[in-house]
Every structure is written in C-alpha cells, then in structure tokens.
Design an enzyme around this catalytic site. Structure first.
Site, PDB file in Angstrom:
ATOM      1  N   ASP A 147      20.727  -1.742   1.778  1.00  0.00           N
ATOM      2  CA  ASP A 147      21.650  -2.775   0.881  1.00  0.00           C
ATOM      3  C   ASP A 147      21.131  -2.731  -0.532  1.00  0.00           C
ATOM      4  OD1 ASP A 147      22.960  -3.321   3.167  1.00  0.00           O
ATOM      5  OD2 ASP A 147      21.891  -5.111   3.363  1.00  0.00           O
TER       6      ASP A 147
HETATM    7  N1  URA Z   1      19.334  -3.878   7.334  1.00  0.00           N
HETATM    8  C1  URA Z   1      20.084  -4.592   6.518  1.00  0.00           C
HETATM    9  O1  URA Z   1      20.481  -6.036   6.798  1.00  0.00           O
HETATM   10  N2  URA Z   1      19.951  -4.269   5.267  1.00  0.00           N
HETATM   11  C2  URA Z   1      19.373  -2.937   4.878  1.00  0.00           C
HETATM   12  O2  URA Z   1      19.225  -2.452   3.886  1.00  0.00           O
HETATM   13  C3  URA Z   1      18.749  -2.304   6.052  1.00  0.00           C
HETATM   14  C4  URA Z   1      18.851  -2.861   7.061  1.00  0.00           C
END
Ligand code: URA
Length: 238
Positions: free
Chosen positions: A104
């Site tokens: 993310d």
């Molecule tokens: N899980 C999440 O919620 N975000 C990420 O970036 C990776 C795994």
C-alpha cells in the site's frame, strides 16, 4: 544475436540515432575492436562490449530489492502519485521493471522489482506459498485469542476466508501492540483487513521479509540494491 544499436538503446545508452553517433565516434568496442556499424549483429552474452571506456554489464533481467518508503505507490505509472519506479536509477529503468505484487501507499519495507515476468508470476501465485513477514503496530491490545483467530483463518469483510496466518506478539498492552504477521497470500490490504476483522487497526506496516529475502538493515527507505546471483538462484528455486 541482436543489433548493437538495439542492445545499447535498451540498456539506456540513448536512441538508436544517438548510439549510431557513439559508434561513429569510435566510442564502442566489441571484443577489443572498434565497432564498425551500429546495425551489426552481436551476441551480448558472449561478446565484451565497452562503451566510452566502460565495460557493459549485460543482462536480460534485473532484480532489485527496494526499501519502499511511505507515500509512493507500487506501480509503474500513476497520474497523481510518485511510483516506486520513479525512485530507481535511469540505468535500471531502461529495463522496464515492475514491482512484484504491491505494498500500500502507506506501507514501507521490502519490495522486489524486476522485469522477469516468469519469476514475478511464480512469486505472486498463492499456490507457491511464499511467506511474507510484516512488522505491524496495532492500535489496541493484541492477545492469545487473536493468535488463534489468525491460525484458524480470518474471514475478511468480503467473506473471503484467509489461509492460516502466524501472529507473534512482540509487546502488547492497553495502549497498543507491536506484532509480526506471516502470510502467504496477497489480497488487497490483507493485513489491515485481517486486523479489522478482529476489531483492531493497523497504524504502521512494514514488510521485513519476502520468501528467503530479508530487508537489509542498512538499506535506507527509498534505496534499492541488486540481488546477488545467489539470492536470485534461491528465489528461482522456491
Ligand atoms: N497488507 C496490507 O494491508 N497492506 C500492505 O501493503 C501489505 C499487506
């Protein structure tokens, strides 16, 4: 065999026209001899190519390990945000690499970047069970019941039942917790949604390992390094 101008243009030495000019100036040596024509066919795996006095490190694929900073997106292009590809050197960008899976925008840590489509496919397919370990800070107290729930497979908001995941508590009290989470899948916002399912929120998320690769402690956020031959062959063998 490939055209010399195509090889050099693909490696970021300029357009074919610019490569032609380099050859004309005698800046390009093939196996010790001045290249005669930018359209000549050579085998870049076998021939030594020197451009402006520098030996070319020819390879078809590149494998980069990045410590992704917050605020950039895991994509090759974005209309609004800076991408992880914007952060890498031109020398690497010429290979047209892409991130393996996604972190993310606000997640930091280990992100693999490559132009090897086959390896990418294998690493992100759930059937290969590649472990990804995340360090997470949680807004509430995490306890034994959460460990059990993760072990049994968390059901997400869209009814998807996750594969068993390992949750380790590093420390935890009424003010919040620090944990390690190991998952093998890569659903959208997976770790955050898993904690939401047990009524908690992730306030900081960092990926610290991906299969056999660990995030090097001395790799600063926004920096990347090439994988070693050894790391590449271990990755390919999983
Ligand atoms: N899980 C999440 O919620 N975000 C990420 O970036 C990776 C795994």
């Amino acid at each position: 065999m490939e055209r010399l101008d195509k090889i050099l243009a693909n490696l970021g030495y300029g357009s074919r026209k610019e490569v032609k000019a380099l050859v004309k100036k005698g800046e390009v040596l093939i196996d010790g001899k001045s290249a005669k024509d930018s359209s000549m066919q050579i085998d870049p795996e076998k021939s030594e190519i020197i451009v402006s006095g520098e030996k070319l490190n020819y390879r078809k694929y590149i494998y980069l390990l990045m410590n992704k900073p917050a605020g950039v997106v895991s994509a090759t292009f974005d209309n609004y945000d800076e991408t992880v590809i914007d952060l890498i050197d031109d020398e690497y960008r010429a290979f047209e690499p892409f991130p393996v899976g996604r972190l993310d925008k606000d997640t930091v840590g280990l992100l693999l970047i490559t132009n090897d489509g086959e390896l990418n496919h294998r690493l992100i397919a759930p059937k290969w069970h590649v472990d990804k370990v995340y360090y997470a800070e949680i807004d509430k107290k995490v306890d034994e019941s959460d460990i059990k729930a993760f072990e049994n497979g968390i059901v997400l908001d869209d009814e998807y039942k996750c594969m068993p995941a390992k949750l380790e508590i590093l420390n935890s009290d009424e003010n919040g917790s620090e944990v390690l989470v190991t998952i093998q899948e890569g659903k959208f916002h997976q770790v955050k949604r898993m904690f939401n399912s047990v009524d908690k929120n992730v306030v900081f998320l960092k990926r610290i390992s991906f299969g056999p690769l660990l995030l090097p402690e001395d790799l600063e956020e926004g920096q990347c390094r090439e994988l070693t031959e050894n790391e590449i062959s271990i990755l390919k063998s999983i």
